[in-house]
Design a protein around this motif. Structure first.
Motif, PDB file in Angstrom:
ATOM      1  N   PRO A  70       0.834  -1.205   0.000  1.00  0.00           N
ATOM      2  CA  PRO A  70       0.000   0.000   0.000  1.00  0.00           C
ATOM      3  C   PRO A  70       0.873   1.261   0.000  1.00  0.00           C
ATOM      4  O   PRO A  70       1.984   1.262   0.529  1.00  0.00           O
ATOM      5  CB  PRO A  70      -0.805  -0.105   1.290  1.00  0.00           C
ATOM      6  CG  PRO A  70      -0.370  -1.339   1.970  1.00  0.00           C
ATOM      7  CD  PRO A  70       0.657  -2.027   1.160  1.00  0.00           C
ATOM      8  N   HIS A  71       0.359   2.307  -0.584  1.00  0.00           N
ATOM      9  CA  HIS A  71       1.081   3.574  -0.637  1.00  0.00           C
ATOM     10  C   HIS A  71       0.980   4.293   0.698  1.00  0.00           C
ATOM     11  O   HIS A  71      -0.053   4.257   1.364  1.00  0.00           O
ATOM     12  CB  HIS A  71       0.502   4.482  -1.725  1.00  0.00           C
ATOM     13  CG  HIS A  71       0.629   3.919  -3.097  1.00  0.00           C
ATOM     14  ND1 HIS A  71       1.833   3.761  -3.718  1.00  0.00           N
ATOM     15  CD2 HIS A  71      -0.303   3.469  -3.957  1.00  0.00           C
ATOM     16  CE1 HIS A  71       1.648   3.243  -4.915  1.00  0.00           C
ATOM     17  NE2 HIS A  71       0.360   3.049  -5.083  1.00  0.00           N
ATOM     18  N   ILE A  72       2.053   4.953   1.066  1.00  0.00           N
ATOM     19  CA  ILE A  72       2.033   5.786   2.267  1.00  0.00           C
ATOM     20  C   ILE A  72       1.306   7.077   1.902  1.00  0.00           C
ATOM     21  O   ILE A  72       1.604   7.696   0.885  1.00  0.00           O
ATOM     22  CB  ILE A  72       3.467   6.096   2.743  1.00  0.00           C
ATOM     23  CG1 ILE A  72       4.201   4.798   3.069  1.00  0.00           C
ATOM     24  CG2 ILE A  72       3.451   7.043   3.922  1.00  0.00           C
ATOM     25  CD1 ILE A  72       5.669   4.969   3.339  1.00  0.00           C
ATOM     26  N   GLN A  73       0.364   7.463   2.739  1.00  0.00           N
ATOM     27  CA  GLN A  73      -0.388   8.677   2.468  1.00  0.00           C
ATOM     28  C   GLN A  73      -0.163   9.674   3.585  1.00  0.00           C
ATOM     29  O   GLN A  73       0.089   9.299   4.722  1.00  0.00           O
ATOM     30  CB  GLN A  73      -1.876   8.367   2.339  1.00  0.00           C
ATOM     31  CG  GLN A  73      -2.184   7.463   1.168  1.00  0.00           C
ATOM     32  CD  GLN A  73      -3.652   7.161   1.048  1.00  0.00           C
ATOM     33  OE1 GLN A  73      -4.433   7.488   1.918  1.00  0.00           O
ATOM     34  NE2 GLN A  73      -4.043   6.547  -0.043  1.00  0.00           N
ATOM     35  N   GLY A  74      -0.248  10.927   3.264  1.00  0.00           N
ATOM     36  CA  GLY A  74      -0.095  11.973   4.253  1.00  0.00           C
ATOM     37  C   GLY A  74       0.417  13.242   3.613  1.00  0.00           C
ATOM     38  O   GLY A  74       0.631  13.318   2.407  1.00  0.00           O
ATOM     39  N   ASP A  75       0.619  14.255   4.451  1.00  0.00           N
ATOM     40  CA  ASP A  75       1.129  15.511   3.922  1.00  0.00           C
ATOM     41  C   ASP A  75       2.632  15.386   3.633  1.00  0.00           C
ATOM     42  O   ASP A  75       3.272  14.391   3.979  1.00  0.00           O
ATOM     43  CB  ASP A  75       0.833  16.664   4.873  1.00  0.00           C
ATOM     44  CG  ASP A  75       1.468  16.467   6.250  1.00  0.00           C
ATOM     45  OD1 ASP A  75       2.372  15.632   6.371  1.00  0.00           O
ATOM     46  OD2 ASP A  75       1.060  17.161   7.196  1.00  0.00           O
ATOM     47  N   ILE A  76       3.194  16.392   3.028  1.00  0.00           N
ATOM     48  CA  ILE A  76       4.589  16.363   2.596  1.00  0.00           C
ATOM     49  C   ILE A  76       5.540  16.157   3.772  1.00  0.00           C
ATOM     50  O   ILE A  76       6.490  15.374   3.688  1.00  0.00           O
ATOM     51  CB  ILE A  76       4.948  17.672   1.847  1.00  0.00           C
ATOM     52  CG1 ILE A  76       4.110  17.810   0.588  1.00  0.00           C
ATOM     53  CG2 ILE A  76       6.430  17.738   1.525  1.00  0.00           C
ATOM     54  CD1 ILE A  76       4.386  16.763  -0.460  1.00  0.00           C
ATOM     55  N   LYS A  77       5.287  16.831   4.865  1.00  0.00           N
ATOM     56  CA  LYS A  77       6.164  16.725   6.028  1.00  0.00           C
ATOM     57  C   LYS A  77       6.176  15.289   6.567  1.00  0.00           C
ATOM     58  O   LYS A  77       7.230  14.735   6.879  1.00  0.00           O
ATOM     59  CB  LYS A  77       5.686  17.694   7.117  1.00  0.00           C
ATOM     60  CG  LYS A  77       6.751  18.127   8.083  1.00  0.00           C
ATOM     61  CD  LYS A  77       6.214  19.178   9.019  1.00  0.00           C
ATOM     62  CE  LYS A  77       6.888  20.485   8.669  1.00  0.00           C
ATOM     63  NZ  LYS A  77       6.622  21.524   9.650  1.00  0.00           N
ATOM     64  N   HIS A  78       4.995  14.685   6.650  1.00  0.00           N
ATOM     65  CA  HIS A  78       4.894  13.304   7.124  1.00  0.00           C
ATOM     66  C   HIS A  78       5.632  12.347   6.182  1.00  0.00           C
ATOM     67  O   HIS A  78       6.357  11.466   6.622  1.00  0.00           O
ATOM     68  CB  HIS A  78       3.430  12.901   7.272  1.00  0.00           C
ATOM     69  CG  HIS A  78       3.237  11.454   7.594  1.00  0.00           C
ATOM     70  ND1 HIS A  78       3.525  10.918   8.819  1.00  0.00           N
ATOM     71  CD2 HIS A  78       2.814  10.421   6.815  1.00  0.00           C
ATOM     72  CE1 HIS A  78       3.288   9.617   8.802  1.00  0.00           C
ATOM     73  NE2 HIS A  78       2.841   9.293   7.588  1.00  0.00           N
ATOM     74  N   LEU A  79       5.436  12.533   4.890  1.00  0.00           N
ATOM     75  CA  LEU A  79       6.106  11.678   3.908  1.00  0.00           C
ATOM     76  C   LEU A  79       7.622  11.836   3.992  1.00  0.00           C
ATOM     77  O   LEU A  79       8.362  10.849   3.944  1.00  0.00           O
ATOM     78  CB  LEU A  79       5.616  11.993   2.497  1.00  0.00           C
ATOM     79  CG  LEU A  79       4.171  11.607   2.187  1.00  0.00           C
ATOM     80  CD1 LEU A  79       3.773  12.135   0.810  1.00  0.00           C
ATOM     81  CD2 LEU A  79       3.975  10.116   2.261  1.00  0.00           C
ATOM     82  N   PHE A  80       8.087  13.057   4.108  1.00  0.00           N
ATOM     83  CA  PHE A  80       9.522  13.300   4.214  1.00  0.00           C
ATOM     84  C   PHE A  80      10.093  12.609   5.448  1.00  0.00           C
ATOM     85  O   PHE A  80      11.133  11.952   5.374  1.00  0.00           O
ATOM     86  CB  PHE A  80       9.798  14.808   4.268  1.00  0.00           C
ATOM     87  CG  PHE A  80      11.257  15.130   4.365  1.00  0.00           C
ATOM     88  CD1 PHE A  80      12.077  15.039   3.244  1.00  0.00           C
ATOM     89  CD2 PHE A  80      11.824  15.488   5.573  1.00  0.00           C
ATOM     90  CE1 PHE A  80      13.430  15.318   3.332  1.00  0.00           C
ATOM     91  CE2 PHE A  80      13.177  15.765   5.671  1.00  0.00           C
ATOM     92  CZ  PHE A  80      13.976  15.683   4.543  1.00  0.00           C
ATOM     93  N   ASN A  81       9.410  12.729   6.572  1.00  0.00           N
ATOM     94  CA  ASN A  81       9.869  12.087   7.803  1.00  0.00           C
ATOM     95  C   ASN A  81       9.884  10.565   7.671  1.00  0.00           C
ATOM     96  O   ASN A  81      10.801   9.901   8.148  1.00  0.00           O
ATOM     97  CB  ASN A  81       9.004  12.507   8.994  1.00  0.00           C
ATOM     98  CG  ASN A  81       9.243  13.951   9.381  1.00  0.00           C
ATOM     99  OD1 ASN A  81      10.291  14.521   9.083  1.00  0.00           O
ATOM    100  ND2 ASN A  81       8.273  14.548  10.037  1.00  0.00           N
ATOM    101  N   THR A  82       8.890  10.019   7.028  1.00  0.00           N
ATOM    102  CA  THR A  82       8.820   8.573   6.828  1.00  0.00           C
ATOM    103  C   THR A  82       9.987   8.092   5.963  1.00  0.00           C
ATOM    104  O   THR A  82      10.638   7.093   6.271  1.00  0.00           O
ATOM    105  CB  THR A  82       7.483   8.183   6.181  1.00  0.00           C
ATOM    106  OG1 THR A  82       6.414   8.651   6.994  1.00  0.00           O
ATOM    107  CG2 THR A  82       7.361   6.682   6.008  1.00  0.00           C
TER     108      THR A  82
END
Length: 89
Positions: A70-82
């Protein structure tokens, strides 16, 4: 597609290559060949092509869902941290 000359195009393809090549089983082409064989009227041609296209899309979505995580979803900051956490570990 039909108004743009699909029937004429399939007619010339069949005349040149016969029905043997695998590409003659593509969506759109196989329905026109069925129309040539008298399996249904021209009024149902577009409907049949649309139905078979939707059916293929459903099969592809099901296949892709079972093959890929599954794709990780969220805002840019969350994606960057992940991503950052993933590469640090």
């Amino acid at each position: 597609m039909i108004k743009a000359g699909l029937i004429d195009e399939v007619f010339s393809l069949e005349k040149r290559y016969t029905r043997a090549p695998q590409c003659m089983k593509a969506i759109g082409i196989k329905e026109v060949l069925d129309y040539f064989d008298g399996r249904f009227k021209i009024s149902g041609l577009e409907e049949r092509i649309t139905f078979n296209t939707l059916h293929l899309a459903k099969r592809q979505r099901t296949f892709n869902a079972s093959q890929f995580p599954p794709h990780i979803q969220g805002d840019i900051k969350h994606l960057f941290n992940t991503i950052e956490t993933y590469f640090k570990s």
